[in-house]
Scaffold this motif. Structure first.
Motif, PDB file in Angstrom:
ATOM      1  N   SER A  48      31.745  17.872 -39.548  1.00  0.00           N
ATOM      2  CA  SER A  48      32.050  18.346 -38.195  1.00  0.00           C
ATOM      3  C   SER A  48      31.040  17.803 -37.186  1.00  0.00           C
ATOM      4  CB  SER A  48      32.078  19.876 -38.149  1.00  0.00           C
ATOM      5  OG  SER A  48      30.837  20.426 -38.543  1.00  0.00           O
ATOM      6  N   SER A  52      31.787  15.156 -34.186  1.00  0.00           N
ATOM      7  CA  SER A  52      31.365  15.509 -32.827  1.00  0.00           C
ATOM      8  C   SER A  52      30.552  14.392 -32.187  1.00  0.00           C
ATOM      9  CB  SER A  52      30.548  16.802 -32.849  1.00  0.00           C
ATOM     10  OG  SER A  52      31.330  17.883 -33.312  1.00  0.00           O
ATOM     11  N   TYR A  83      35.784  22.923 -34.756  1.00  0.00           N
ATOM     12  CA  TYR A  83      35.054  22.761 -36.023  1.00  0.00           C
ATOM     13  C   TYR A  83      33.590  23.156 -35.880  1.00  0.00           C
ATOM     14  CZ  TYR A  83      39.166  19.786 -36.673  1.00  0.00           C
ATOM     15  OH  TYR A  83      40.442  19.294 -36.710  1.00  0.00           O
ATOM     16  N   THR A  87      31.590  26.117 -37.684  1.00  0.00           N
ATOM     17  CA  THR A  87      30.362  25.818 -38.427  1.00  0.00           C
ATOM     18  C   THR A  87      29.240  26.769 -38.028  1.00  0.00           C
ATOM     19  OG1 THR A  87      30.875  23.474 -38.735  1.00  0.00           O
ATOM     20  CG2 THR A  87      28.554  24.094 -38.769  1.00  0.00           C
TER      21      THR A  87
END
Length: 208
Positions: A48, A52, A83, A87
């Motif tokens: 993730s 990003s 995401y 997280t």
């Protein structure tokens, strides 16, 4: 203003990449298994954050080139925000006090990947003006990756006997039943996060 957002996106992406590389190099200093590379990039946190960083760099390019991010980019950024939000919440609620695999965690990298970067991505989605309106049917695009990751994790885990997170390991008390509860709960949370992200994109004040 767009150029400033572009610079901020580059800095944020650089910090995330530095945290990923820092943890990777730090882990290599320990006695790691032969499949360390695959294991490292099987963590949802790493994936993730990597997604990003790439999304932010693409967004920075658009900031310097066009006056408004294209609609497809807005959807990809929505995925990254969902995401990263997941997280941050899952780690800080379920995993912060648990020692994970892949050797010792690097403290500064750990905080960036699990706390600072998720907060930044969520704030970006809330305060960045000019977002394109997302459609509710696009929620399926947002949740597709976590579903694929879950299937991959369980299949590979059963094959090699390694799971990135203890709550996905059927060797825990409750076995696959406990795993199913965790997976359903997290899937529901991802769906909720994605719904909030879509809703925010449709809110007139935040879009302006």
């Amino acid at each position: 203003m767009r150029a400033l957002f572009g610079v901020i996106r580059i800095i944020a992406a650089g910090v995330i990449i530095a945290a990923i590389v820092g943890q990777f190099v730090h882990s290599l200093s320990y006695d790691v298994p032969a499949d360390f590379f695959v294991n490292f990039f099987s963590f949802f946190t790493i994936l993730s954050n990597a997604i990003s960083a790439v999304v932010l760099l693409i967004g920075a390019w658009y900031c310097f080139r066009v006056r408004k991010d294209p609609r497809w980019y807005n959807l990809v950024l929505a995925c990254a925000v969902t995401y990263m939000g997941t997280t941050g919440v899952v780690y800080n609620l379920l995993l912060r006090n648990i020692s994970l695999d892949q050797a010792s965690t690097l403290p500064w990298s750990n905080e960036i990947l699990h706390l600072i970067a998720p907060i930044y991505l969520v704030l970006v989605w809330i305060i960045t003006p000019g977002k394109s309106r997302l459609e509710w049917r696009q929620l399926w695009v947002i949740i597709a990756f976590p579903l694929v990751w879950s299937v991959y994790t369980m299949i590979r885990g059963a094959a090699v006997g390694w799971y990135p997170y203890p709550f996905l390991n059927p060797a825990q008390p409750g076995g696959y039943g406990a795993v199913a509860v965790y997976v359903i709960a997290i899937a529901g949370f991802i769906g909720l996060m994605g719904s909030v992200v879509v809703w925010l994109s449709r809110t007139r004040i935040l879009r302006g």
